[in-house]
Design an enzyme around this catalytic site. Structure first.
Site, PDB file in Angstrom:
ATOM      1  N   ASP A   8       0.875  -1.160   0.000  1.00 25.88           N
ATOM      2  CA  ASP A   8       0.000   0.000   0.000  1.00 25.88           C
ATOM      3  C   ASP A   8       0.927   1.229   0.000  1.00 25.88           C
ATOM      4  O   ASP A   8       2.118   1.111   0.287  1.00 25.88           O
ATOM      5  CB  ASP A   8      -0.884  -0.042   1.259  1.00 25.88           C
ATOM      6  CG  ASP A   8      -1.711   1.208   1.415  1.00 25.88           C
ATOM      7  OD1 ASP A   8      -2.322   1.650   0.422  1.00 25.88           O
ATOM      8  OD2 ASP A   8      -1.753   1.760   2.546  1.00 25.88           O
ATOM      9  N   LEU A   9       0.398   2.391  -0.352  1.00 26.69           N
ATOM     10  CA  LEU A   9       1.250   3.587  -0.427  1.00 26.69           C
ATOM     11  C   LEU A   9       1.112   4.465   0.825  1.00 26.69           C
ATOM     12  O   LEU A   9       2.024   4.550   1.644  1.00 26.69           O
ATOM     13  CB  LEU A   9       0.889   4.400  -1.678  1.00 26.69           C
ATOM     14  CG  LEU A   9       1.633   5.719  -1.836  1.00 26.69           C
ATOM     15  CD1 LEU A   9       3.104   5.494  -2.139  1.00 26.69           C
ATOM     16  CD2 LEU A   9       0.991   6.566  -2.936  1.00 26.69           C
ATOM     17  N   ASP A  10      -0.074   5.091   0.941  1.00 31.80           N
ATOM     18  CA  ASP A  10      -0.295   6.064   2.017  1.00 31.80           C
ATOM     19  C   ASP A  10      -0.285   5.370   3.377  1.00 31.80           C
ATOM     20  O   ASP A  10      -1.068   4.459   3.623  1.00 31.80           O
ATOM     21  CB  ASP A  10      -1.645   6.765   1.815  1.00 31.80           C
ATOM     22  CG  ASP A  10      -1.680   7.583   0.525  1.00 31.80           C
ATOM     23  OD1 ASP A  10      -0.822   8.467   0.384  1.00 31.80           O
ATOM     24  OD2 ASP A  10      -2.556   7.337  -0.328  1.00 31.80           O
ATOM     25  N   LYS A  44      -8.606   6.368   6.218  1.00 27.35           N
ATOM     26  CA  LYS A  44      -7.426   5.628   5.747  1.00 27.35           C
ATOM     27  C   LYS A  44      -7.825   4.506   4.797  1.00 27.35           C
ATOM     28  O   LYS A  44      -8.683   3.688   5.132  1.00 27.35           O
ATOM     29  CB  LYS A  44      -6.634   5.070   6.934  1.00 27.35           C
ATOM     30  CG  LYS A  44      -5.864   6.154   7.652  1.00 27.35           C
ATOM     31  CD  LYS A  44      -4.873   5.596   8.648  1.00 27.35           C
ATOM     32  CE  LYS A  44      -4.073   6.749   9.262  1.00 27.35           C
ATOM     33  NZ  LYS A  44      -3.302   6.307  10.430  1.00 27.35           N
ATOM     34  N   ALA A 114      -5.215   2.898  -3.260  1.00 21.68           N
ATOM     35  CA  ALA A 114      -6.476   3.532  -3.665  1.00 21.68           C
ATOM     36  C   ALA A 114      -6.229   4.920  -4.264  1.00 21.68           C
ATOM     37  O   ALA A 114      -7.123   5.515  -4.856  1.00 21.68           O
ATOM     38  CB  ALA A 114      -7.401   3.659  -2.462  1.00 21.68           C
ATOM     39  N   LYS A 144     -11.050  -1.199  -1.597  1.00 25.37           N
ATOM     40  CA  LYS A 144     -10.762  -2.063  -0.453  1.00 25.37           C
ATOM     41  C   LYS A 144     -11.923  -1.917   0.534  1.00 25.37           C
ATOM     42  O   LYS A 144     -12.393  -0.800   0.692  1.00 25.37           O
ATOM     43  CB  LYS A 144      -9.452  -1.647   0.237  1.00 25.37           C
ATOM     44  CG  LYS A 144      -8.224  -1.683  -0.677  1.00 25.37           C
ATOM     45  CD  LYS A 144      -7.039  -0.985   0.004  1.00 25.37           C
ATOM     46  CE  LYS A 144      -5.867  -0.850  -0.972  1.00 25.37           C
ATOM     47  NZ  LYS A 144      -4.726  -0.106  -0.435  1.00 25.37           N
ATOM     48  N   ASP A 169      -1.626  -0.509   6.089  1.00 28.54           N
ATOM     49  CA  ASP A 169      -1.842   0.183   7.370  1.00 28.54           C
ATOM     50  C   ASP A 169      -3.318   0.383   7.679  1.00 28.54           C
ATOM     51  O   ASP A 169      -3.648   0.881   8.742  1.00 28.54           O
ATOM     52  CB  ASP A 169      -1.151   1.550   7.367  1.00 28.54           C
ATOM     53  CG  ASP A 169      -1.865   2.538   6.468  1.00 28.54           C
ATOM     54  OD1 ASP A 169      -2.188   2.159   5.314  1.00 28.54           O
ATOM     55  OD2 ASP A 169      -2.119   3.668   6.900  1.00 28.54           O
TER      56      ASP A 169
HETATM   57  C1  BG6 Z   1      -5.580   6.087   0.191  1.00 27.22           C
HETATM   58  C2  BG6 Z   1      -5.505   6.982   1.405  1.00 27.22           C
HETATM   59  O1  BG6 Z   1      -4.365   5.440   0.015  1.00 27.22           O
HETATM   60  O2  BG6 Z   1      -5.871   6.855  -0.981  1.00 27.22           O
HETATM   61  C3  BG6 Z   1      -6.789   7.799   1.528  1.00 27.22           C
HETATM   62  O3  BG6 Z   1      -5.317   6.198   2.560  1.00 27.22           O
HETATM   63  C4  BG6 Z   1      -7.032   8.568   0.243  1.00 27.22           C
HETATM   64  O4  BG6 Z   1      -6.672   8.688   2.616  1.00 27.22           O
HETATM   65  C5  BG6 Z   1      -7.087   7.588  -0.932  1.00 27.22           C
HETATM   66  O5  BG6 Z   1      -8.254   9.283   0.313  1.00 27.22           O
HETATM   67  C6  BG6 Z   1      -7.294   8.293  -2.267  1.00 27.22           C
HETATM   68  O6  BG6 Z   1      -6.175   9.089  -2.521  1.00 27.22           O
HETATM   69  P1  BG6 Z   1      -6.095  10.236  -3.601  1.00 27.22           P
HETATM   70  O7  BG6 Z   1      -4.638  10.612  -3.598  1.00 27.22           O
HETATM   71  O8  BG6 Z   1      -6.532   9.652  -4.907  1.00 27.22           O
HETATM   72  O9  BG6 Z   1      -6.997  11.327  -3.164  1.00 27.22           O
HETATM   73 MG    MG Z   2      -2.749   3.163   3.579  1.00 26.41          MG
END
Ligand code: BG6
Ligand code: MG
Length: 216
Positions: A8-10, A44, A114, A144, A169
């Site tokens: 996962d990234l964030d 998240k 995501a 997810k 996470d």
């Molecule tokens: C997820 C984050 O990885 O990506 C979320 O945990 C976020 O908080 C979602 O809303 C979408 O991200 P983005 O960058 O497309 O707005």
């Molecule tokens: Mg995450």
């Protein structure tokens, strides 16, 4: 053995939750909605569109699609402004060492996120080249805990789900990995991520031996 290691990234590779929070908070404030750090936990792993709905729900705010679209654009523009100066220093502790180890061991490495901003973040932090495959918010229709994002990543690596390991996470992400029949590794608090097969506070706690054991 070649396994698929899907990140996962964030919250796993970079701590972007704080920037998502700041950007959402501006939207919330402009609508007089009280939005706390605790509320941010609910977002998240959740898509941008769904996140806005959750925030509007907190304030019992009804809005037209036109307004929602406008706020989604504002949120992302603001979020991106925090990423302008992002560099390799924002990679979370221990991540780089694990990526290098996996590359050395010739393992499949994928991103399963995501976010629709995944690529620029990997570029800015200088780790794009580690990833054989990137599946992000632009590539999936089911969020997810649907396992689509991870199954797609494994498929693109040509590796079975049962030979795939997911680092996550978020609770929804752990559930997605479990539903997909993959090994789930939670990065964060045990109290929150108890559904994961393995849990570590962060990547500095993951040893080479553990990775070698997963490779088999
Ligand atoms: C997820 C984050 O990885 O990506 C979320 O945990 C976020 O908080 C979602 O809303 C979408 O991200 P983005 O960058 O497309 O707005
Ligand atoms: Mg995450």
């Amino acid at each position: 053995n070649k396994k698929a290691f899907i990140f996962d990234l964030d919250g796993v590779i970079v701590d972007t939750a704080k920037y998502h929070f700041l950007a959402w908070q501006k939207i919330a404030q402009s609508l007089n909605i009280n939005f706390t750090h605790e509320d941010n936990e609910l977002l998240k792993g959740v898509s941008r569109v769904r996140s806005l709905d959750i925030i509007l729900g907190l304030g019992n705010v009804q809005a037209s699609q036109e307004d929602k679209d406008k706020w989604l654009i504002q949120k992302n523009e603001d979020y991106l402004s925090y990423l302008v100066d992002m560099n390799e220093s924002e990679i979370l502790p221990g991540v780089l060492k694990i990526l290098k180890l996996l590359k050395d061991k010739n393992q499949g490495i994928a991103l399963g996120s995501a976010s629709k901003n995944a690529r620029p973040i990997l570029e800015k932090t200088g780790i794009l080249s580690y990833f054989d495959v990137i599946v992000d918010g632009n590539d999936v229709t089911n969020a997810k805990p649907d396992p689509e994002v991870f199954l797609k990543a494994a498929q693109l690596l040509n590796i079975d789900a049962k030979n795939s390991i997911v680092f996550e996470d978020s609770v929804a992400g752990i559930q997605a990995a479990n539903i997909g029949g993959m090994v789930s590794v939670g990065i964060g608090e045990e109290t929150i991520l108890h559904e994961a097969q393995y849990i570590f506070k962060d990547f500095t706690e993951i040893s080479s031996e553990f990775i070698e054991k997963l490779i088999g």
